[in-house]
Design a protein around this motif. Structure first.
Motif, PDB file in Angstrom:
ATOM      1  N   ALA A 111      12.660  10.381  -9.799  1.00 11.89           N
ATOM      2  CA  ALA A 111      11.620  10.769 -10.756  1.00 11.89           C
ATOM      3  C   ALA A 111      10.246  10.325 -10.275  1.00 11.89           C
ATOM      4  O   ALA A 111       9.250  11.042 -10.455  1.00 11.89           O
ATOM      5  CB  ALA A 111      11.920  10.156 -12.124  1.00 11.89           C
ATOM      6  N   MET A 112      10.170   9.166  -9.645  1.00  6.11           N
ATOM      7  CA  MET A 112       8.885   8.685  -9.137  1.00  6.11           C
ATOM      8  C   MET A 112       8.397   9.554  -7.978  1.00  6.11           C
ATOM      9  O   MET A 112       7.205   9.846  -7.871  1.00  6.11           O
ATOM     10  CB  MET A 112       9.003   7.218  -8.717  1.00  6.11           C
ATOM     11  CG  MET A 112       9.303   6.274  -9.890  1.00  6.11           C
ATOM     12  SD  MET A 112       9.596   4.548  -9.399  1.00  6.11           S
ATOM     13  CE  MET A 112       7.906   4.003  -9.112  1.00  6.11           C
ATOM     14  N   LEU A 120      11.968   0.116   1.350  1.00  4.89           N
ATOM     15  CA  LEU A 120      11.473   1.105   0.381  1.00  4.89           C
ATOM     16  C   LEU A 120       9.982   1.362   0.554  1.00  4.89           C
ATOM     17  O   LEU A 120       9.518   2.493   0.357  1.00  4.89           O
ATOM     18  CB  LEU A 120      11.773   0.649  -1.037  1.00  4.89           C
ATOM     19  CG  LEU A 120      13.253   0.602  -1.430  1.00  4.89           C
ATOM     20  CD1 LEU A 120      13.398   0.312  -2.910  1.00  4.89           C
ATOM     21  CD2 LEU A 120      13.964   1.912  -1.089  1.00  4.89           C
ATOM     22  N   ALA A 121       9.233   0.329   0.916  1.00  9.28           N
ATOM     23  CA  ALA A 121       7.803   0.555   1.166  1.00  9.28           C
ATOM     24  C   ALA A 121       7.613   1.583   2.265  1.00  9.28           C
ATOM     25  O   ALA A 121       6.725   2.451   2.182  1.00  9.28           O
ATOM     26  CB  ALA A 121       7.129  -0.766   1.542  1.00  9.28           C
ATOM     27  N   MET A 122       8.445   1.521   3.306  1.00  8.04           N
ATOM     28  CA  MET A 122       8.370   2.489   4.397  1.00  8.04           C
ATOM     29  C   MET A 122       8.840   3.871   3.952  1.00  8.04           C
ATOM     30  O   MET A 122       8.222   4.896   4.253  1.00  8.04           O
ATOM     31  CB  MET A 122       9.213   2.008   5.578  1.00  8.04           C
ATOM     32  CG  MET A 122       8.738   0.690   6.185  1.00  8.04           C
ATOM     33  SD  MET A 122       7.190   0.871   7.084  1.00  8.04           S
ATOM     34  CE  MET A 122       7.753   1.778   8.523  1.00  8.04           C
ATOM     35  N   GLU A 123       9.942   3.921   3.224  1.00 10.63           N
ATOM     36  CA  GLU A 123      10.508   5.198   2.798  1.00 10.63           C
ATOM     37  C   GLU A 123       9.627   5.924   1.789  1.00 10.63           C
ATOM     38  O   GLU A 123       9.511   7.160   1.811  1.00 10.63           O
ATOM     39  CB  GLU A 123      11.892   4.988   2.163  1.00 10.63           C
ATOM     40  CG  GLU A 123      13.003   4.628   3.126  1.00 10.63           C
ATOM     41  CD  GLU A 123      14.353   4.568   2.441  1.00 10.63           C
ATOM     42  OE1 GLU A 123      14.448   4.933   1.246  1.00 10.63           O
ATOM     43  OE2 GLU A 123      15.333   4.147   3.094  1.00 10.63           O
ATOM     44  N   PRO A 183       5.038   7.694   1.841  1.00  9.58           N
ATOM     45  CA  PRO A 183       4.583   9.084   1.932  1.00  9.58           C
ATOM     46  C   PRO A 183       4.594   9.839   0.599  1.00  9.58           C
ATOM     47  O   PRO A 183       3.969  10.896   0.478  1.00  9.58           O
ATOM     48  CB  PRO A 183       5.577   9.711   2.917  1.00  9.58           C
ATOM     49  CG  PRO A 183       6.056   8.568   3.747  1.00  9.58           C
ATOM     50  CD  PRO A 183       6.135   7.422   2.794  1.00  9.58           C
ATOM     51  N   PHE A 184       5.285   9.280  -0.389  1.00  8.75           N
ATOM     52  CA  PHE A 184       5.344   9.930  -1.711  1.00  8.75           C
ATOM     53  C   PHE A 184       4.384   9.276  -2.712  1.00  8.75           C
ATOM     54  O   PHE A 184       4.456   9.547  -3.915  1.00  8.75           O
ATOM     55  CB  PHE A 184       6.779   9.864  -2.251  1.00  8.75           C
ATOM     56  CG  PHE A 184       7.773  10.599  -1.406  1.00  8.75           C
ATOM     57  CD1 PHE A 184       8.006  11.958  -1.592  1.00  8.75           C
ATOM     58  CD2 PHE A 184       8.462   9.934  -0.399  1.00  8.75           C
ATOM     59  CE1 PHE A 184       8.914  12.639  -0.797  1.00  8.75           C
ATOM     60  CE2 PHE A 184       9.386  10.607   0.400  1.00  8.75           C
ATOM     61  CZ  PHE A 184       9.597  11.964   0.204  1.00  8.75           C
ATOM     62  N   GLY A 185       3.500   8.422  -2.218  1.00  7.96           N
ATOM     63  CA  GLY A 185       2.537   7.785  -3.101  1.00  7.96           C
ATOM     64  C   GLY A 185       3.093   6.624  -3.889  1.00  7.96           C
ATOM     65  O   GLY A 185       2.507   6.210  -4.903  1.00  7.96           O
ATOM     66  N   ILE A 186       4.217   6.070  -3.431  1.00  7.66           N
ATOM     67  CA  ILE A 186       4.875   4.978  -4.144  1.00  7.66           C
ATOM     68  C   ILE A 186       4.785   3.705  -3.305  1.00  7.66           C
ATOM     69  O   ILE A 186       5.114   3.721  -2.117  1.00  7.66           O
ATOM     70  CB  ILE A 186       6.352   5.310  -4.430  1.00  7.66           C
ATOM     71  CG1 ILE A 186       6.451   6.609  -5.248  1.00  7.66           C
ATOM     72  CG2 ILE A 186       7.033   4.157  -5.168  1.00  7.66           C
ATOM     73  CD1 ILE A 186       7.844   7.194  -5.299  1.00  7.66           C
ATOM     74  N   ARG A 187       4.343   2.627  -3.925  1.00 12.09           N
ATOM     75  CA  ARG A 187       4.233   1.339  -3.243  1.00 12.09           C
ATOM     76  C   ARG A 187       5.375   0.420  -3.673  1.00 12.09           C
ATOM     77  O   ARG A 187       5.909   0.553  -4.772  1.00 12.09           O
ATOM     78  CB  ARG A 187       2.895   0.683  -3.575  1.00 12.09           C
ATOM     79  CG  ARG A 187       1.697   1.497  -3.127  1.00 12.09           C
ATOM     80  CD  ARG A 187       0.386   0.850  -3.500  1.00 12.09           C
ATOM     81  NE  ARG A 187       0.150   0.825  -4.940  1.00 12.09           N
ATOM     82  CZ  ARG A 187       0.232  -0.250  -5.706  1.00 12.09           C
ATOM     83  NH1 ARG A 187       0.554  -1.428  -5.179  1.00 12.09           N
ATOM     84  NH2 ARG A 187      -0.011  -0.171  -7.007  1.00 12.09           N
TER      85      ARG A 187
END
Length: 248
Positions: A113-114, A154-157, A160-164
């Motif tokens: 969803a994020m 997860l920071a790496m993955e 690119p989707f705007g998620i930190r």
């Protein structure tokens, strides 16, 4: 209002986080396994009785909330205090399940969803035990180190989707839990509570314990636009621990 979801948010650090995010203007949702603690939370909060190690329950609560702007994977337990050869496998698994698998399920169920929303911040509660080795706390330390590895991945993955993704590492936190630790050690050693406290505080440059509110303030910062370029970071909120007491 922007939704913020905090696991184990009905007491302790999680409750302080929930209160801080509400003050910052978020619509707060909390999960907790403790029904009574949830019932004492403000009625305007989304309150969800959830076991973070239950995949179906975590999927259900995320489905009900949608994409959180801020997701605090905060649930954790202390686990056993013993030499590694004296730790039962069942106790090891229980500690790792809540601290690591709970963090994994919290993030993995929210990520789709994020990603679709193209935004968000995930904040993991690790520990200074995730930075230093802690004798007699093998499952807890191992799980908290692993949480940091999960966060960095997860920071790496998700970047690119705007998620930190970031991790907060609390040190010794004022409250009932640490007062219990101080009392037990004082009784064992024939010392006063203040003498034991002084030994713990001496391991920090600020010579004091921290508060749950100080951890919550860091969480709000990491979830905000002020931290829009902060990701993949391990941030200790511990009063600067150089030589941690291995009993913590």
């Amino acid at each position: 209002m922007k939704p913020a979801l905090i696991t184990a948010g009905a007491s302790g650090i999680g409750l302080a986080m929930a209160q801080a995010f509400e003050r910052a203007g978020y619509h707060v949702h909390v999960t907790d396994i403790d029904a009574a603690a949830l019932g004492a939370c403000p009625a305007q909060w989304g309150r969800h009785q959830v076991d973070v190690t239950d995949e179906a329950q975590m999927a259900e609560v995320i489905g009900a909330i949608g994409a959180p702007d801020v997701l605090c994977a905060n649930a954790g337990i202390a686990g056993p205090t013993a030499l590694v050869e004296d730790i039962a496998l069942s106790d090891w698994r229980a500690c790792v399940s809540v601290n690591l698998e709970g963090a994994f399920l919290t993030a993995s169920k929210a990520v789709p969803a994020m990603k679709a929303a193209g935004r968000g911040a995930i904040i993991f509660t690790s520990s200074t035990a995730g930075i230093y080795g802690y004798p007699n706390r093998a499952p807890y330390a191992a799980a908290k180190w692993a949480v940091i590895g999960l966060m960095k991945t997860l920071a790496m993955e998700l970047g690119p989707f705007g998620i930190r993704a970031n991790a907060i590492c609390p040190g010794s936190v004022e409250g009932d839990r640490m007062e219990g630790v101080l009392a037990r050690e004082a009784a064992i050693k024939g010392m006063t509570r203040d003498q034991v406290f002084a030994g713990y505080a001496a391991g920090t440059s600020m010579r004091r314990f921290i508060t749950a509110e100080e951890i919550a303030d860091m969480a709000v910062f990491l979830g905000s636009d002020a931290a829009r370029s902060v990701s993949g970071q391990v941030i200790a909120v511990d009063g600067h621990t150089e030589n941690p007491d291995p009993k913590l």
